[in-house]
Design a protein around this motif. Sequence first.
Motif, mmCIF file in Angstrom:
data_model
loop_
_atom_site.group_PDB
_atom_site.id
_atom_site.type_symbol
_atom_site.label_atom_id
_atom_site.label_comp_id
_atom_site.label_asym_id
_atom_site.label_seq_id
_atom_site.Cartn_x
_atom_site.Cartn_y
_atom_site.Cartn_z
ATOM 1 N N PRO A 18 -4.507 -5.734 -4.292
ATOM 2 C CA PRO A 18 -5.222 -5.798 -4.692
ATOM 3 C C PRO A 18 -5.680 -4.522 -4.149
ATOM 4 N N SER A 19 -6.833 -3.181 -5.197
ATOM 5 C CA SER A 19 -6.575 -1.838 -5.120
ATOM 6 C C SER A 19 -8.359 -2.209 -3.611
ATOM 7 N N ARG A 20 -8.127 -1.137 -3.316
ATOM 8 C CA ARG A 20 -8.702 -0.530 -1.649
ATOM 9 C C ARG A 20 -10.420 -0.260 -3.028
ATOM 10 N N LEU A 21 -10.080 -0.149 -4.159
ATOM 11 C CA LEU A 21 -11.694 -0.063 -5.288
ATOM 12 C C LEU A 21 -11.816 -1.520 -4.985
ATOM 13 N N ALA A 22 -12.913 -1.662 -5.128
ATOM 14 C CA ALA A 22 -13.470 -3.088 -4.946
ATOM 15 C C ALA A 22 -13.090 -3.611 -6.192
ATOM 16 N N GLY A 23 -12.482 -5.307 -6.727
ATOM 17 C CA GLY A 23 -11.418 -5.693 -7.583
ATOM 18 C C GLY A 23 -11.058 -5.324 -7.983
ATOM 19 N N ALA A 24 -10.495 -4.285 -8.120
ATOM 20 C CA ALA A 24 -9.445 -3.660 -9.027
ATOM 21 C C ALA A 24 -8.265 -4.393 -8.770
ATOM 22 N N VAL A 25 -7.265 -4.110 -9.282
ATOM 23 C CA VAL A 25 -5.653 -4.558 -8.916
ATOM 24 C C VAL A 25 -4.926 -3.112 -9.784
ATOM 25 N N VAL A 26 -4.002 -2.702 -8.593
ATOM 26 C CA VAL A 26 -2.801 -1.905 -8.666
ATOM 27 C C VAL A 26 -1.699 -2.754 -9.180
ATOM 28 N N TRP A 27 -0.731 -2.057 -9.675
ATOM 29 C CA TRP A 27 -0.270 -2.667 -10.317
ATOM 30 C C TRP A 27 1.434 -1.479 -10.773
ATOM 31 N N THR A 28 2.222 -2.265 -10.843
ATOM 32 C CA THR A 28 3.718 -1.185 -10.925
ATOM 33 C C THR A 28 4.715 -3.010 -11.841
ATOM 34 N N LEU A 29 4.802 -1.227 -12.722
ATOM 35 C CA LEU A 29 6.311 -2.002 -13.454
ATOM 36 C C LEU A 29 7.556 -1.051 -13.965
ATOM 37 N N ASP A 30 8.863 -1.474 -13.649
ATOM 38 C CA ASP A 30 9.902 -0.652 -13.448
ATOM 39 C C ASP A 30 10.801 -1.533 -14.366
#
Length: 262
Positions: A18-30
Amino acid sequence: MPREHQRDQQRQHYQERPSRLAGAVVWTLDVPSGPPGPARSVLPDGCMDLIWSAGRLVVAGPDTHAFRVDPRDRASCAAIRFPPGTAPVLLGVPADELRDHRVELADLWPRAAVSGLVDRIDRAADPAAALEDYALGLAAETGPPDPLTAAVADRLRRGGSVAATAAEVGLGARQLHRRSLAAFGYGPKTLARILRLQRALSLVRAGLPYAEAAPAAGCVDQAHLSREMRALAGTTLGAYFSAGDAEANSDTPQPSGSRTTA
């Protein structure tokens, strides 16, 4: 899970939080070097993503159908997925102008500014955190999304009808459609269908049979859900889940724009 899918998962490492920005999601792909895996289709979810890959920032617009990605386009990346109605405010671009498109941020903003941002993220020890920090700063400058369209998205996400939603927020059908195009990329009926499909898929993942998940998500019956799956995802329920149900962006190449792939 099929062995081929397991091997594909082993070649790629996906994480989200979960992001610190409301409702957002942080994701990474390696994505390690090597031969590309099978092609994947990104399912629509009503969201928009800002995706960084070394030297690039790409905006994934809202999809109305499954977005097919060439496996040769896969690359390691970091991204932030914005909930419906948020990205247009931050980017200053109506969502319907980006519908079903992946667009370089440099084509939307001054190239010098984007170049500086890309360079900053390229040099960051944690590109995902750097991208999130930038999004938070941008949100502080632009302010929150329109409360009215946020309420529309929330009501539709919870299964409210378009007519009831319009009445609750005090808009006529034409006004709601116009506001929805700019905020979500499409009208409220399309957003409602997409969110309903995502609800159904979540219920099936949680263990409900198709016949029970369909009405619980808001479909008339399983046949209705099957038709929606074909129309929006371009596949069948059986094929989707037998492929391993690549949750989130675990198989999503750069650029993506969805929580779910097939």
